[in-house]
Design an enzyme around this catalytic site. Structure first.
Site, short mmCIF file in Angstrom:
data_model
loop_
_atom_site.label_atom_id
_atom_site.label_comp_id
_atom_site.label_asym_id
_atom_site.label_seq_id
_atom_site.Cartn_x
_atom_site.Cartn_y
_atom_site.Cartn_z
CG ASN A 1 -17.52 4.16 9.49
OD1 ASN A 1 -17.60 2.94 9.45
ND2 ASN A 1 -16.70 4.85 8.71
NE ARG B 1 -17.76 3.13 4.95
CZ ARG B 1 -16.61 2.50 5.08
NH1 ARG B 1 -16.11 2.25 6.27
NH2 ARG B 1 -15.94 2.12 4.01
CG HIS C 1 -13.55 4.36 -1.62
ND1 HIS C 1 -12.35 4.08 -2.22
CD2 HIS C 1 -13.38 4.10 -0.30
CE1 HIS C 1 -11.48 3.67 -1.32
NE2 HIS C 1 -12.09 3.66 -0.14
NE ARG D 1 -7.38 -2.42 1.25
CZ ARG D 1 -8.45 -1.64 1.28
NH1 ARG D 1 -9.16 -1.46 0.18
NH2 ARG D 1 -8.80 -1.03 2.39
CD GLU E 1 -15.99 8.23 2.76
OE1 GLU E 1 -16.34 7.14 2.27
OE2 GLU E 1 -14.92 8.40 3.36
#
Length: 410
Positions: A8, A104, A193, A254, A397
């Protein structure tokens, strides 16, 4: 042994895991950071599982972590340091040689809807899609290029965060703006996601002992970034993040959903530039903007201390969760399983309780003691009388990326 390396990669760092896929256990993991920033740092952890016999459990020893500090000018140098860490501290990459490397990649646009073997054409496409994810895709591609130099003899597979949401119907992914303009600039909902939502929904189906194809699910991935997805029969039918990961739920820094005219007003009245507005919505909004802290643990501690700003931020956060839960109940026509995952979803009992508090009409009933009890694996937090299964499902993940990588590379 089928071993997969999962990478990643960010702009100045990359994380990695080496996984034994026969037993689905982590052999080693690490983080190479401060790439191109003077003295770099590489942290490498060898897990107890790497010492386990092929057909037996891991021995009762602790994981061993080591650190290397030196200048790491680019990702290629970073992978050289990673290989050095494996050589010095194990496990041996000769004895546990990866059969594939999984990467990823944040944005696959509308081009990639499944794990994809990396070819020169795929690399070009990832680069072209950087216009949709300028902070992520270039870094993901840099990791791919460096990893291919480090492991030239094995297949490399790109696993896209957006891929799971390619099942969205046009009514779900289309924004109501000028059609030709939207098509020219690839403006639509993509969702993110996806790797986590896929892993969690499949794990939840297995846990409740029902076929994935029969279930209507809502998955809340609540971390510093947060999203929720409605899943029917194992397919994403609605998701909260949009063209970028900015839309949807209130997050750590955010804003989530916002009237677009707020931006016009701030540009006109506060003289904010596009760059200023980008920074505002991505880094100075959400919990951080409302209460000055982005971590839910800090926020709830301040709520307990009577801080009104923190309480308002918490209430806004929960209000948005309930709004999306209600909307997705309507889209699905009811729900069978609701799952919470990621840092906040897995650990913040108060968030889960408040988010579900108004869903009694839909058959949701939490068990307070189960909800407050911490655990490491999948666990049920709904009551025995609840018509809807409410679960906490730790996401993984890296394991999902490794599974998808192996499905392409084998």
């Amino acid at each position: 042994m089928s071993v997969v390396l999962v990478v990643n990669s960010g702009s100045s760092s990359f994380k990695y895991q080496l996984l034994d896929m026969e037993h689905e256990r982590v052999l080693a993991s690490g983080l190479v950071e401060r790439i191109g920033e003077g003295t770099g740092v590489a942290t490498h952890t060898v897990t107890a599982a790497s010492l386990a016999p092929a057909d037996g459990p891991a021995p009762t020893v602790t994981d061993a972590t080591s650190t290397i500090e030196r200048e790491i000018p680019d990702h290629t140098a970073g992978f050289a340091v990673m290989l050095e860490a494996f050589a010095l501290h194990g496990p041996s990459l000769e004895e546990r040689a990866p059969v594939a490397v999984g990467h990823r990649v944040v944005h696959g646009g509308a081009r990639f809807f499944e794990p994809t073997l990396v070819t020169p054409l795929v690399e070009i496409n990832i680069d072209e899609l950087s216009v949709l994810a300028p902070l992520h895709n270039p870094a993901n591609l840099a990791g791919i290029v460096a990893a291919k130099k480090a492991f030239p003899a094995v297949p490399h597979v790109a696993v896209f965060d957006t891929a799971f949401h390619q099942s969205l119907a046009p009514a779900a992914y289309t924004y109501a703006i000028d059609r030709e303009l939207a098509e020219a600039h690839r403006i639509r909902r993509y969702g993110f996601h996806g790797t986590s939502h896929k892993f969690v929904s499949e794990s939840a189906a297995q846990f409740v002992g029902r076929p994935l194809a029969e279930l209507r699910q809502i998955v809340f991935h609540l971390g510093n970034g947060a999203s929720v997805t409605a899943i029917e029969g194992g397919r994403s039918v609605e998701t909260s993040m949009g063209l970028t990961p900015l839309e949807g739920l209130v997050m750590g820094t955010r804003s989530g959903d916002l009237d677009p005219a707020v931006l016009f007003q701030l540009a006109r009245r506060a003289d904010l530039s596009i760059a200023d507005l980008d920074t505002l919505l991505n880094k100075r909004s959400g919990l951080q903007g409302l209460a000055g802290v982005s971590d839910m643990r800090d926020l709830t501690a301040r709520c307990d201390a009577g801080d009104p700003d923190a309480q308002l931020a918490f209430d806004v956060y929960v209000h948005r969760l309930r709004a999306y839960a209600g909307a997705y109940l309507a889209q699905l026509g009811g729900v069978d399983v609701i799952s919470f995952t990621a840092g906040v979803g897995e650990n913040a009992a108060r968030v889960r309780a408040e988010a579900m508090a108004t869903l009694g009409f839909a058959g949701v009933e939490l068990d307070a003691e189960r909800n407050e009890t911490r655990g490491r694996g999948i666990r049920r937090i709904s009551s025995d009388a609840s018509r809807v299964e409410v679960l906490v499902v730790p996401t993984n993940e890296e394991l999902e990326i490794a599974r998808q990588t192996l499905s392409v590379a084998s």
